[in-house]
Design an enzyme around this catalytic site. Sequence first.
Site, mmCIF file in Angstrom:
data_model
loop_
_atom_site.group_PDB
_atom_site.id
_atom_site.type_symbol
_atom_site.label_atom_id
_atom_site.label_comp_id
_atom_site.label_asym_id
_atom_site.label_seq_id
_atom_site.Cartn_x
_atom_site.Cartn_y
_atom_site.Cartn_z
ATOM 1 N N LYS A 1 -8.811 -20.027 3.620
ATOM 2 C CA LYS A 1 -8.847 -20.552 4.988
ATOM 3 C C LYS A 1 -9.932 -19.797 5.776
ATOM 4 O O LYS A 1 -10.024 -18.580 5.681
ATOM 5 C CB LYS A 1 -7.481 -20.308 5.638
ATOM 6 C CG LYS A 1 -7.460 -20.596 7.125
ATOM 7 C CD LYS A 1 -6.191 -20.062 7.777
ATOM 8 C CE LYS A 1 -6.212 -20.248 9.265
ATOM 9 N NZ LYS A 1 -6.480 -19.175 10.142
ATOM 10 N N LYS B 1 -11.385 -15.299 11.059
ATOM 11 C CA LYS B 1 -12.064 -14.062 11.453
ATOM 12 C C LYS B 1 -11.579 -12.893 10.595
ATOM 13 O O LYS B 1 -12.347 -12.032 10.216
ATOM 14 C CB LYS B 1 -11.738 -13.726 12.917
ATOM 15 C CG LYS B 1 -12.541 -14.529 13.895
ATOM 16 C CD LYS B 1 -11.967 -14.413 15.299
ATOM 17 C CE LYS B 1 -10.603 -15.005 15.408
ATOM 18 N NZ LYS B 1 -10.334 -15.813 16.590
ATOM 19 N N LYS C 1 0.832 -1.217 0.000
ATOM 20 C CA LYS C 1 0.000 0.000 0.000
ATOM 21 C C LYS C 1 0.866 1.267 0.000
ATOM 22 O O LYS C 1 0.347 2.372 0.209
ATOM 23 C CB LYS C 1 -0.907 0.000 1.236
ATOM 24 C CG LYS C 1 -2.068 -0.987 1.085
ATOM 25 C CD LYS C 1 -3.143 -0.767 2.140
ATOM 26 C CE LYS C 1 -2.720 -1.226 3.494
ATOM 27 N NZ LYS C 1 -3.678 -1.359 4.538
HETATM 28 P P1 ADP Z 1 -8.597 -16.844 13.119
HETATM 29 O O1 ADP Z 1 -7.753 -17.191 11.923
HETATM 30 O O2 ADP Z 1 -10.049 -16.929 12.807
HETATM 31 O O3 ADP Z 1 -8.210 -15.520 13.738
HETATM 32 P P2 ADP Z 1 -7.246 -17.947 15.392
HETATM 33 O O4 ADP Z 1 -5.954 -17.494 14.810
HETATM 34 O O5 ADP Z 1 -7.789 -17.259 16.585
HETATM 35 O O6 ADP Z 1 -8.328 -17.961 14.212
HETATM 36 O O7 ADP Z 1 -7.135 -19.515 15.674
HETATM 37 C C1 ADP Z 1 -7.410 -20.194 16.885
HETATM 38 C C2 ADP Z 1 -7.063 -21.660 16.671
HETATM 39 O O8 ADP Z 1 -7.910 -22.224 15.659
HETATM 40 C C3 ADP Z 1 -5.623 -21.914 16.186
HETATM 41 O O9 ADP Z 1 -5.122 -23.104 16.751
HETATM 42 C C4 ADP Z 1 -5.776 -22.056 14.694
HETATM 43 O O10 ADP Z 1 -4.752 -22.823 14.114
HETATM 44 C C5 ADP Z 1 -7.124 -22.751 14.589
HETATM 45 N N1 ADP Z 1 -7.782 -22.384 13.330
HETATM 46 C C6 ADP Z 1 -8.229 -21.160 12.976
HETATM 47 N N2 ADP Z 1 -8.782 -21.172 11.737
HETATM 48 C C7 ADP Z 1 -8.679 -22.438 11.292
HETATM 49 C C8 ADP Z 1 -9.060 -23.107 10.080
HETATM 50 N N3 ADP Z 1 -9.682 -22.463 9.099
HETATM 51 N N4 ADP Z 1 -8.774 -24.428 9.971
HETATM 52 C C9 ADP Z 1 -8.155 -25.097 10.980
HETATM 53 N N5 ADP Z 1 -7.772 -24.529 12.130
HETATM 54 C C10 ADP Z 1 -8.020 -23.221 12.309
#
Ligand code: ADP
Length: 331
Positions: free
Chosen positions: A200, A203, A119
């Site tokens: 993937k 959030k 950016k």
């Molecule tokens: P986000 O990507 O939604 O912010 P977090 O980083 O808070 O999720 O992830 C919390 C836990 O859930 C971690 O152990 C992460 O590896 C797992 N996790 C998050 N999204 C996925 C996904 N799409 N598939 C598998 N595991 C996930």
Amino acid sequence: MKKISLTGIKPTGSLHIGNYFGAIKPALELTKDYDARYFIADYHALNTIKDPKELAANIRGVAAGWLAAGLDPGKVIFYRQSSIPETFELTTQLMAFTSKGLMNRAHAYKAAVQENTEKNEDPDAGINMGLFTYPVLMAADIILFDSDVVPVGRDQVQHIEMAQDIAQAVNFNYKCEVFKAPQALVQEDVAVVPGLDGRKMSKSYGNTIPLFCDEKTLRKLIMRIVTNSQSVEEPKDPDTSQIYLLYQLFANEEERRSLANRYREGGMGWGEAKEELFSVVNRELSPLRERFNEIIANPAELDAILRRGAEKARPIAAATVRRFRKAAGIE
Ligand code: ADP
Ligand code: TRP
């Protein structure tokens, strides 16, 4: 003595089915064979969430989510990161053994720098020291409780490897095992749960199916899953279908086989496939949703559970910090 399993989830939003299959379910499965320590990584969330009401609600939401999914606080030490001050002393101790270069190479920091560069902004714009040193705090969370394994999704493996490196750097310096070096545990078949848009589920992409939304919202979200333009008649390939990938997570073997056959035969449109998906997702999530609503309606009890967990966790944490102090000559 049983081995120790530890994991944390940062309360940056509502739990989604990626968290459930990638982190919560495998972690709860491990409680059969391991001594488990599971926690809410609220100081990790502070890096991004500056609204106090939002953060407080997220903390309770994630805690209630763990309990609704089946965590037994009588068996698992379950607590908030912020209730364990030893975490922050250990973080400072580990800082002295963490090279800045290691932090430069962390994925989350690198991604933020790349986004700024694209950016045309200052490379470090909007990046706070909490994000930059995130892996050290996470290493402290892990090392503090003598963790053997850390069940996580694939995106977190680099962080666990860093915790391993840092623990080993300390042990190497003091020529004894001050800290245990942890291992990541990734359940490969659910390592990446896809989101509504095929990326993937996360959030940060706004492509999630929340774990505890009401039935109407759940159906609406599932109907929004992106598909290709194949007609109803055309045979379809289950293995490249988003809908089928998600279906597999919720369905039993017979249901999976049967839907895969209907895909291959043709004559089934995406709308129908989505209805099938909704039905298995709702079947699994309805009881969870009910438990979640009950737990969240009683915040005092929820807070008491977390407090009791912290009381059990603190003596373990204090012993680790003492071990370091002794090794380092700071007694
Ligand atoms: P986000 O990507 O939604 O912010 P977090 O980083 O808070 O999720 O992830 C919390 C836990 O859930 C971690 O152990 C992460 O590896 C797992 N996790 C998050 N999204 C996925 C996904 N799409 N598939 C598998 N595991 C996930
Ligand atoms: N960084 C993890 C995530 O984004 C959350 C986390 C914080 C964690 N501390 C941890 C996970 C310790 C496992 C172990 O999902």
